[in-house]
Motif scaffolding. Structure first.
Motif, PDB file in Angstrom:
ATOM      1  N   ILE A   1       0.861  -1.118   0.228  1.00 39.45           N
ATOM      2  CA  ILE A   1      -0.005  -0.106   0.111  1.00 39.45           C
ATOM      3  C   ILE A   1       0.879   1.302  -0.023  1.00 39.45           C
ATOM      4  CG2 ILE A   1      -1.926  -1.048   1.184  1.00 39.45           C
ATOM      5  CD1 ILE A   1      -0.955   0.820   3.681  1.00 39.45           C
ATOM      6  N   ASN A   2       0.378   2.429  -0.510  1.00 36.33           N
ATOM      7  CA  ASN A   2       0.863   3.605  -0.285  1.00 36.33           C
ATOM      8  C   ASN A   2      -0.262   4.857  -0.237  1.00 36.33           C
ATOM      9  OD1 ASN A   2       2.815   5.711  -0.809  1.00 36.33           O
ATOM     10  ND2 ASN A   2       3.095   5.592  -2.679  1.00 36.33           N
ATOM     11  N   VAL A   3      -0.633   4.853   1.013  1.00 38.57           N
ATOM     12  CA  VAL A   3      -1.569   5.695   1.332  1.00 38.57           C
ATOM     13  C   VAL A   3      -1.229   7.335   1.643  1.00 38.57           C
ATOM     14  CG1 VAL A   3      -3.603   6.194   3.009  1.00 38.57           C
ATOM     15  CG2 VAL A   3      -3.047   3.891   2.499  1.00 38.57           C
ATOM     16  N   LYS A   4      -2.026   8.190   0.926  1.00 39.18           N
ATOM     17  CA  LYS A   4      -1.338   9.453   1.005  1.00 39.18           C
ATOM     18  C   LYS A   4      -1.172  10.124   2.545  1.00 39.18           C
ATOM     19  CE  LYS A   4      -3.891  10.693  -3.306  1.00 39.18           C
ATOM     20  NZ  LYS A   4      -4.897  11.722  -3.956  1.00 39.18           N
ATOM     21  N   THR A   5      -1.836   9.198   3.542  1.00 38.36           N
ATOM     22  CA  THR A   5      -1.433  10.006   4.911  1.00 38.36           C
ATOM     23  C   THR A   5       0.013   9.713   5.323  1.00 38.36           C
ATOM     24  OG1 THR A   5      -2.539   8.052   5.486  1.00 38.36           O
ATOM     25  CG2 THR A   5      -4.087  10.057   5.386  1.00 38.36           C
ATOM     26  N   GLY A   6       0.613   8.826   4.442  1.00 37.75           N
ATOM     27  CA  GLY A   6       1.861   8.360   4.788  1.00 37.75           C
ATOM     28  C   GLY A   6       2.258   7.031   5.069  1.00 37.75           C
ATOM     29  N   GLN A   7       1.284   6.145   4.974  1.00 39.17           N
ATOM     30  CA  GLN A   7       1.446   4.832   5.202  1.00 39.17           C
ATOM     31  C   GLN A   7       1.685   4.120   3.892  1.00 39.17           C
ATOM     32  OE1 GLN A   7       1.127   2.701   7.663  1.00 39.17           O
ATOM     33  NE2 GLN A   7       0.575   4.310   9.375  1.00 39.17           N
ATOM     34  N   TYR A   8       3.015   3.776   4.040  1.00 37.32           N
ATOM     35  CA  TYR A   8       3.824   2.946   3.022  1.00 37.32           C
ATOM     36  C   TYR A   8       3.994   1.732   3.574  1.00 37.32           C
ATOM     37  CZ  TYR A   8       7.054   1.265  -0.571  1.00 37.32           C
ATOM     38  OH  TYR A   8       7.662   0.801  -1.478  1.00 37.32           O
ATOM     39  N   PHE A   9       3.913   0.644   2.857  1.00 33.70           N
ATOM     40  CA  PHE A   9       4.337  -0.638   3.255  1.00 33.70           C
ATOM     41  C   PHE A   9       4.297  -1.614   2.088  1.00 33.70           C
ATOM     42  CE2 PHE A   9       4.539  -4.648   5.872  1.00 33.70           C
ATOM     43  CZ  PHE A   9       5.220  -4.205   6.887  1.00 33.70           C
ATOM     44  N   LYS A  10       5.166  -2.614   1.816  1.00 37.07           N
ATOM     45  CA  LYS A  10       5.242  -3.212   0.488  1.00 37.07           C
ATOM     46  C   LYS A  10       6.024  -4.705   1.227  1.00 37.07           C
ATOM     47  CE  LYS A  10       6.377  -3.352  -4.481  1.00 37.07           C
ATOM     48  NZ  LYS A  10       6.965  -2.641  -5.383  1.00 37.07           N
ATOM     49  N   GLU A  11       5.062  -5.533   1.489  1.00 44.05           N
ATOM     50  CA  GLU A  11       5.319  -6.819   1.920  1.00 44.05           C
ATOM     51  C   GLU A  11       6.059  -7.755   0.459  1.00 44.05           C
ATOM     52  OE1 GLU A  11       2.348  -8.844   5.174  1.00 44.05           O
ATOM     53  OE2 GLU A  11       1.651  -8.890   3.047  1.00 44.05           O
ATOM     54  N   SER A  12       5.651  -7.473  -0.780  1.00 38.67           N
ATOM     55  CA  SER A  12       6.154  -7.889  -1.806  1.00 38.67           C
ATOM     56  C   SER A  12       7.732  -7.578  -1.843  1.00 38.67           C
ATOM     57  CB  SER A  12       5.462  -7.838  -3.073  1.00 38.67           C
ATOM     58  OG  SER A  12       5.609  -6.194  -3.435  1.00 38.67           O
ATOM     59  N   ASP A  13       8.180  -6.697  -1.098  1.00 36.23           N
ATOM     60  CA  ASP A  13       9.747  -6.646  -1.233  1.00 36.23           C
ATOM     61  C   ASP A  13      10.533  -7.668  -0.704  1.00 36.23           C
ATOM     62  OD1 ASP A  13       9.501  -4.140  -2.175  1.00 36.23           O
ATOM     63  OD2 ASP A  13       9.688  -3.233  -0.345  1.00 36.23           O
ATOM     64  N   THR A  14       9.901  -8.290   0.184  1.00 38.40           N
ATOM     65  CA  THR A  14      10.498  -9.830   0.630  1.00 38.40           C
ATOM     66  C   THR A  14       9.729 -10.911   0.753  1.00 38.40           C
ATOM     67  OG1 THR A  14       9.934  -9.038   3.071  1.00 38.40           O
ATOM     68  CG2 THR A  14      12.082  -8.169   2.100  1.00 38.40           C
ATOM     69  N   LEU A  15       8.500 -10.808   0.313  1.00 37.13           N
ATOM     70  CA  LEU A  15       7.588 -12.004   0.522  1.00 37.13           C
ATOM     71  C   LEU A  15       7.122 -12.662  -0.912  1.00 37.13           C
ATOM     72  CD1 LEU A  15       5.296 -11.168   3.862  1.00 37.13           C
ATOM     73  CD2 LEU A  15       7.208 -12.675   3.716  1.00 37.13           C
ATOM     74  N   THR A  16       6.689 -13.861  -0.769  1.00 37.78           N
ATOM     75  CA  THR A  16       6.043 -14.209  -2.189  1.00 37.78           C
ATOM     76  C   THR A  16       4.479 -14.746  -1.872  1.00 37.78           C
ATOM     77  OG1 THR A  16       8.276 -15.452  -2.727  1.00 37.78           O
ATOM     78  CG2 THR A  16       6.180 -16.380  -3.604  1.00 37.78           C
ATOM     79  N   PRO A  17       3.711 -14.525  -2.516  1.00 35.60           N
ATOM     80  CA  PRO A  17       2.285 -14.802  -2.103  1.00 35.60           C
ATOM     81  C   PRO A  17       1.954 -16.206  -2.189  1.00 35.60           C
ATOM     82  CG  PRO A  17       2.434 -13.942  -4.404  1.00 35.60           C
ATOM     83  CD  PRO A  17       3.572 -13.920  -3.923  1.00 35.60           C
TER      84      PRO A  17
END
Length: 267
Positions: free
Chosen positions: A116-132
């Motif tokens: 996710i990349n929410v405009k309020t400043g919340q950025y998180f990207k599980e796919s940087d290190t995880l496989t679904p």
């Protein structure tokens, strides 16, 4: 049947997290719960860079500790989730499910990664290190079939519906909504999935630590087939224990047979 969600803190020491889970399970043994659920990534701080560092193969020390707890306390244990690494080096967000004898009877790899990349400043990207993962997870118990999904999986209505059509009578959700998504969507989403599918839902989150890199909303929750909140914690450490009436679930499905009324020729 009786279910329990352990809303525990998570620290950097994996061994301490495993020990904390055991202390909580010991604390509720007189309640004789049938199912106990731990939070998402209960054994490591919830940050993408941590997942490969903390990852273990299936059958590793964390897996073994969970198997031992299930056998010792004669419970079905949905062991939250933990980072799993396979032979090819892929890392998954994985929930292992154990029966009362400590045997693994299910395994769910988080299918929808939280990018996710929410405009309020919340950025998180599980796919940087995880496989679904690549499947929905339903497992057999003496009470019937149950389902497991992990956190972001709950936002996809088709995923829960698939489990229900496979016979799940309740869905357990190790999760960790944050301080943006939690207030906005946590209770709403659990109520919606319960109402959509006329099923009990249980969400188990870590307790809140405002010093953490990722701050959990907490609020472990049980919602029922009528779309109501049966029980919910606040943000602090605690245990949610609830009696689940599966007969009421069947009664609701008979009185308001929305699952039978689906127009599958249309959608």
């Amino acid at each position: 049947m009786k279910v329990a969600a352990i809303q525990m803190p998570t620290v950097e020491d994996k061994t301490e997290n495993i020990r904390t889970a055991g202390k909580y399970i010991e604390k509720i043994k007189t309640e004789s719960p049938d199912f106990v659920v731990l939070p998402e990534m209960f054994c490591c701080p919830y940050q993408t860079e941590n997942f490969p560092v903390y990852a273990e193969k299936e059958g590793g020390p964390s897996w073994q500790a969970m198997s031992d707890y299930a056998r010792e306390y004669q419970i079905y244990l949905i062991a939250g989730s933990m980072p799993e690494i396979d032979e090819a080096g892929n890392v998954f967000n994985t929930s292992y499910i154990f029966d009362r004898n400590g045997n693994q009877i299910g395994k769910h790899r988080k299918a929808h990664l939280f990018d996710i990349n929410v405009k309020t400043g919340q950025y998180f990207k599980e796919s940087d290190t995880l496989t679904p993962g690549n499947h929905a997870t339903v497992f057999d118990t003496e009470f019937g079939k149950m389902g497991v999904m992990i956190c972001y999986d709950i936002r996809f209505p088709e995923f829960a519906r698939r489990m229900v059509l496979q016979g799940a009578k309740m869905i357990f959700v190790p999760a960790a909504f944050n301080m943006t998504t939690g207030p906005a969507h946590w209770e709403l989403t659990f109520r919606a999935r319960a109402l959509d599918n006329q099923i009990y839902m249980l969400g188990c989150a870590p307790s809140r630590n405002v010093q953490a890199g990722y701050i959990s909303w907490g609020h472990s929750i049980v919602t029922d087939p009528w779309g109501q909140v049966r029980n919910q914690l606040d943000e602090k450490e605690g245990i949610l224990i609830e009696e689940i009436d599966l007969e009421r679930e069947e009664q609701i499905r008979e009185q308001l047979p929305l699952l039978k009324h689906r127009r599958i020729e249309l959608y």
